[in-house]
Scaffold this active site. Structure first.
Site, PDB file in Angstrom:
ATOM      1  N   ARG A 125       0.802  -1.195  -0.041  1.00 37.23           N
ATOM      2  CA  ARG A 125      -0.083  -0.059  -0.214  1.00 37.23           C
ATOM      3  C   ARG A 125       0.701   1.243  -0.014  1.00 37.23           C
ATOM      4  NH1 ARG A 125      -3.257  -3.116   3.448  1.00 37.23           N
ATOM      5  NH2 ARG A 125      -5.013  -3.705   2.265  1.00 37.23           N
ATOM      6  N   LYS A 147       3.336  11.587 -11.531  1.00 37.68           N
ATOM      7  CA  LYS A 147       2.448  10.748 -12.225  1.00 37.68           C
ATOM      8  C   LYS A 147       3.394   9.282 -12.535  1.00 37.68           C
ATOM      9  CE  LYS A 147      -0.566  13.685 -15.163  1.00 37.68           C
ATOM     10  NZ  LYS A 147      -0.990  13.774 -16.352  1.00 37.68           N
ATOM     11  N   GLU A 189      10.171  18.569 -24.660  1.00 36.74           N
ATOM     12  CA  GLU A 189       9.610  18.967 -23.659  1.00 36.74           C
ATOM     13  C   GLU A 189      10.041  20.369 -23.167  1.00 36.74           C
ATOM     14  OE1 GLU A 189       6.805  17.259 -22.690  1.00 36.74           O
ATOM     15  OE2 GLU A 189       6.895  15.172 -23.350  1.00 36.74           O
ATOM     16  N   LYS A 231       7.258  23.259 -13.856  1.00 40.10           N
ATOM     17  CA  LYS A 231       6.472  22.032 -13.642  1.00 40.10           C
ATOM     18  C   LYS A 231       5.898  21.913 -12.244  1.00 40.10           C
ATOM     19  CE  LYS A 231       5.228  17.460 -14.331  1.00 40.10           C
ATOM     20  NZ  LYS A 231       5.258  15.996 -15.087  1.00 40.10           N
ATOM     21  N   GLU A 241      -4.724  16.929 -11.682  1.00 43.75           N
ATOM     22  CA  GLU A 241      -5.225  17.379 -12.680  1.00 43.75           C
ATOM     23  C   GLU A 241      -6.701  17.331 -12.749  1.00 43.75           C
ATOM     24  OE1 GLU A 241      -2.909  15.581 -16.046  1.00 43.75           O
ATOM     25  OE2 GLU A 241      -4.503  15.753 -17.490  1.00 43.75           O
ATOM     26  N   ARG A 246      -3.171  21.459 -14.841  1.00 41.69           N
ATOM     27  CA  ARG A 246      -2.026  20.596 -15.230  1.00 41.69           C
ATOM     28  C   ARG A 246      -2.273  20.053 -16.665  1.00 41.69           C
ATOM     29  NH1 ARG A 246       0.976  15.960 -11.389  1.00 41.69           N
ATOM     30  NH2 ARG A 246       2.267  15.195 -12.859  1.00 41.69           N
ATOM     31  N   ASN A 250       0.091  19.111 -21.472  1.00 35.96           N
ATOM     32  CA  ASN A 250      -0.071  17.924 -22.645  1.00 35.96           C
ATOM     33  C   ASN A 250      -0.021  18.718 -23.989  1.00 35.96           C
ATOM     34  OD1 ASN A 250      -0.229  15.599 -20.858  1.00 35.96           O
ATOM     35  ND2 ASN A 250      -2.232  16.148 -20.466  1.00 35.96           N
ATOM     36  N   HIS A 253       0.367  16.935 -27.039  1.00 39.22           N
ATOM     37  CA  HIS A 253       0.234  15.535 -26.949  1.00 39.22           C
ATOM     38  C   HIS A 253      -0.918  14.740 -27.255  1.00 39.22           C
ATOM     39  CE1 HIS A 253       3.433  16.460 -24.341  1.00 39.22           C
ATOM     40  NE2 HIS A 253       3.754  15.408 -23.380  1.00 39.22           N
ATOM     41  N   HIS A 257       0.242  11.413 -29.244  1.00 37.87           N
ATOM     42  CA  HIS A 257      -0.086  10.105 -28.740  1.00 37.87           C
ATOM     43  C   HIS A 257      -0.846   9.179 -29.622  1.00 37.87           C
ATOM     44  CE1 HIS A 257      -0.421  11.359 -24.030  1.00 37.87           C
ATOM     45  NE2 HIS A 257       0.567  11.191 -24.424  1.00 37.87           N
ATOM     46  N   HIS A 270       8.841   9.529 -27.990  1.00 37.15           N
ATOM     47  CA  HIS A 270       7.764  10.324 -27.538  1.00 37.15           C
ATOM     48  C   HIS A 270       8.013  12.008 -27.788  1.00 37.15           C
ATOM     49  CE1 HIS A 270       4.637  11.700 -24.789  1.00 37.15           C
ATOM     50  NE2 HIS A 270       5.468  12.565 -24.179  1.00 37.15           N
TER      51      HIS A 270
HETATM   52  P1  NAD Z   1      13.344   5.777 -21.563  1.00 34.89           P
HETATM   53  O1  NAD Z   1      13.074   5.636 -19.982  1.00 34.89           O
HETATM   54  O2  NAD Z   1      13.163   4.347 -22.502  1.00 34.89           O
HETATM   55  O3  NAD Z   1      14.857   5.954 -21.678  1.00 34.89           O
HETATM   56  C1  NAD Z   1      15.237   6.056 -23.074  1.00 34.89           C
HETATM   57  C2  NAD Z   1      16.520   5.397 -23.457  1.00 34.89           C
HETATM   58  O4  NAD Z   1      17.880   5.898 -22.782  1.00 34.89           O
HETATM   59  C3  NAD Z   1      16.419   3.833 -22.645  1.00 34.89           C
HETATM   60  O5  NAD Z   1      17.091   3.019 -23.576  1.00 34.89           O
HETATM   61  C4  NAD Z   1      17.428   4.009 -21.433  1.00 34.89           C
HETATM   62  O6  NAD Z   1      17.899   2.679 -21.221  1.00 34.89           O
HETATM   63  C5  NAD Z   1      18.303   4.918 -22.159  1.00 34.89           C
HETATM   64  N1  NAD Z   1      18.963   5.733 -20.932  1.00 34.89           N
HETATM   65  C6  NAD Z   1      18.509   6.306 -19.814  1.00 34.89           C
HETATM   66  N2  NAD Z   1      19.373   6.962 -19.399  1.00 34.89           N
HETATM   67  C7  NAD Z   1      20.599   7.171 -20.092  1.00 34.89           C
HETATM   68  C8  NAD Z   1      21.954   7.770 -19.937  1.00 34.89           C
HETATM   69  N3  NAD Z   1      22.017   8.596 -18.763  1.00 34.89           N
HETATM   70  N4  NAD Z   1      22.861   7.271 -20.548  1.00 34.89           N
HETATM   71  C9  NAD Z   1      22.683   6.508 -21.806  1.00 34.89           C
HETATM   72  N5  NAD Z   1      21.165   5.895 -22.026  1.00 34.89           N
HETATM   73  C10 NAD Z   1      20.344   6.137 -20.930  1.00 34.89           C
HETATM   74  O7  NAD Z   1      12.610   6.857 -22.075  1.00 34.89           O
HETATM   75  P2  NAD Z   1      12.191   8.522 -21.563  1.00 34.89           P
HETATM   76  O8  NAD Z   1      12.118   9.343 -22.850  1.00 34.89           O
HETATM   77  O9  NAD Z   1      13.230   9.022 -20.611  1.00 34.89           O
HETATM   78  O10 NAD Z   1      11.000   8.116 -20.891  1.00 34.89           O
HETATM   79  C11 NAD Z   1       9.614   7.982 -21.736  1.00 34.89           C
HETATM   80  C12 NAD Z   1       8.576   7.468 -20.832  1.00 34.89           C
HETATM   81  O11 NAD Z   1       8.176   8.389 -19.931  1.00 34.89           O
HETATM   82  C13 NAD Z   1       7.585   6.993 -21.429  1.00 34.89           C
HETATM   83  O12 NAD Z   1       6.841   5.919 -21.118  1.00 34.89           O
HETATM   84  C14 NAD Z   1       6.479   8.306 -21.197  1.00 34.89           C
HETATM   85  O13 NAD Z   1       5.013   7.921 -20.960  1.00 34.89           O
HETATM   86  C15 NAD Z   1       6.905   8.604 -19.929  1.00 34.89           C
HETATM   87  N6  NAD Z   1       6.443   9.842 -19.490  1.00 34.89           N
HETATM   88  C16 NAD Z   1       5.831  10.050 -18.163  1.00 34.89           C
HETATM   89  C17 NAD Z   1       5.634  11.277 -17.605  1.00 34.89           C
HETATM   90  C18 NAD Z   1       5.007  11.471 -16.429  1.00 34.89           C
HETATM   91  O14 NAD Z   1       4.548  12.752 -15.917  1.00 34.89           O
HETATM   92  N7  NAD Z   1       5.137  10.275 -15.372  1.00 34.89           N
HETATM   93  C19 NAD Z   1       5.817  12.408 -18.504  1.00 34.89           C
HETATM   94  C20 NAD Z   1       6.695  12.449 -19.660  1.00 34.89           C
HETATM   95  C21 NAD Z   1       6.874  10.976 -19.957  1.00 34.89           C
HETATM   96  N1  GLY Z   2       3.593  14.950 -18.173  1.00 34.15           N
HETATM   97  C1  GLY Z   2       2.397  15.276 -17.793  1.00 34.15           C
HETATM   98  C2  GLY Z   2       1.960  15.771 -16.543  1.00 34.15           C
HETATM   99  O1  GLY Z   2       2.900  15.379 -15.619  1.00 34.15           O
HETATM  100  O2  GLY Z   2       0.954  15.920 -16.099  1.00 34.15           O
END
Ligand code: NAD
Ligand code: GLY
Length: 363
Positions: A125, A147, A189, A231, A241, A246, A250, A253, A257, A270
């Site tokens: 939990r 998130k 971003e 942010k 949100e 918030r 997007n 986005h 998406h 992305h």
């Molecule tokens: P990712 O986590 O897949 O990382 C991208 C690649 O870079 C991977 O292959 C990883 O292994 C590699 N990598 C990471 N750090 C590294 C480093 N320092 N050196 C070398 N390689 C490295 O992708 P991302 O773009 O970081 O994240 C995308 C995800 O984030 C998606 O799932 C998206 O939905 C999510 N997201 C979430 C939020 C939120 O608010 N929670 C916001 C935006 C995106």
């Molecule tokens: N990346 C969108 C949010 O955090 O709300």
């Protein structure tokens, strides 16, 4: 060299936390944690790339500081953000004696952050959770704001929670190993924050294109600080949100998406989809006479200067609109878009005509 370590506070009553931003400050992880938790058992969640580069070493360092450490490594890539891997992590954590006194550390990009955060939010939990983001996208966006979640087949981020970290530690030095394409995806971003919230920041990005393309650590530290502050302000005002504020995050986005889904999440990153999506959103705002041509041109020029894609991929327009209707932001079947009225200001707009959306796809 970058300036000293900066602390940005996210003010959320008892869920408040610090974002520490520096260069070379990963070395201070043990002290950062010690100031924020009484725990001495850390479950590190990382991926196969980041394990070899940073997480394994950081785990050893924590062990040297007296922590019991368990390192859980998921395959790198979006496919790991799924229910099967979450179950694997829960079961391994149970086997390894994780309890309510344990903490979870996400060391990696947004995939690791979302997955580890979701596991932290749900195991027993809810466990204390820390973000150590290692991609630019994660440092400016996904590690802040709470998130967390996983994907269902065909439905991205469909299962999740709001679960704030106890702290976020950002070291710009890790970006030196990040593949260039991933770095640029994160810049989309960054540009987004300027367009939606901060015209002055947008202008500073235009002025600093060379430093940004050169991955200058000092410029990067300043940019990440500004994005995290922006942010934080949004999250503080609308943590879950519910007020609509918030949702401004997007921008681009709804299109992004749809592009990602049309390409089965394999064609573009992305951030690349967000870059193209922001161009579509700007064109839609122009068609609806909310902004002028100069706005569209400025945004296009900055994205191009940062070597981001701006051209709409060749997917069928009607298929894209159908995918947009499945987006979580659809309200009572109405398409909703975050659209600018001027640089640094956007609004959530309903009642958008499908023919205008189709026209906005044409680059
Ligand atoms: P990712 O986590 O897949 O990382 C991208 C690649 O870079 C991977 O292959 C990883 O292994 C590699 N990598 C990471 N750090 C590294 C480093 N320092 N050196 C070398 N390689 C490295 O992708 P991302 O773009 O970081 O994240 C995308 C995800 O984030 C998606 O799932 C998206 O939905 C999510 N997201 C979430 C939020 C939120 O608010 N929670 C916001 C935006 C995106
Ligand atoms: N990346 C969108 C949010 O955090 O709300």
């Amino acid at each position: 060299m970058a300036d000293d370590v900066n602390i940005t506070r996210v003010n959320l009553a008892e869920r408040s936390y610090d974002i520490e931003i520096g260069s070379g400050n990963l070395a201070g992880l043990a002290a950062f944690l010690r100031q924020r938790t009484k725990s001495s058992h850390a479950v590190i969640v990382t991926d196969t790339n980041v394990d070899a580069l940073y997480a394994d070493r950081l785990g050893d360092e924590l062990t040297e500081h007296g922590w019991e450490v368990h390192l859980l490594v998921a395959e790198a890539g979006e496919a790991s953000k799924c229910a099967d891997i979450a179950i694997d992590l829960w079961e391994t954590m149970l086997d390894e004696g994780t309890d309510r006194q344990s903490i979870v550390l996400a060391i990696g990009g947004g995939v690791v952050g979302d997955l580890a955060g979701f596991v932290a939010a749900t195991f027993a939990r809810g466990l204390q959770f820390f973000q150590i983001p290692t991609t630019l996208l994660a440092q400016v966006d996904s590690s802040v704001g709470g998130k967390v979640g996983i994907n269902l087949p065909g439905a991205k981020n469909m299962v999740g929670a709001f679960w704030q970290p106890e702290g976020v530690l950002i070291d710009v030095e890790v970006l030196t190993t990040l593949p260039d394409r991933e770095y640029r995806a994160g810049l989309a971003e960054v540009v987004k924050y300027g367009v939606i919230l901060d015209a002055q920041f947008f202008a500073s990005l235009e002025a600093d294109v060379d430093a940004i393309n050169g991955k200058d650590p000092s410029a990067l530290q300043n940019i990440i600080q500004r994005c995290c502050r922006l942010k934080a302000v949004v999250v503080e005002a609308d943590e879950r949100e519910t007020s609509g504020l918030r949702a401004v995050l997007n921008y681009g986005h709804t299109y992004a998406h749809a592009f990602e889904a049309a390409g089965n999440y394999g064609d573009m990153l992305h951030g690349e989809a967000v870059s193209i999506g922001m161009m579509c959103a700007a064109r839609l705002a122009r068609i609806m006479e909310r902004i002028d041509d100069e706005f569209v041109t400025r945004q296009f020029n900055l994205l191009e200067a940062l070597k981001l894609p701006t051209e709409t991929p060749g997917y069928d327009g009607e298929e894209l609109v159908a995918l947009m209707r499945r987006d979580k932001k659809v309200d009572d079947g109405q398409l909703r878009f975050v659209l600018p009225t001027k640089m640094g200001h956007v609004e959530l707009v309903k009642d958008v005509h499908v023919e205008d959306v189709l026209a906005s796809l044409v680059s």
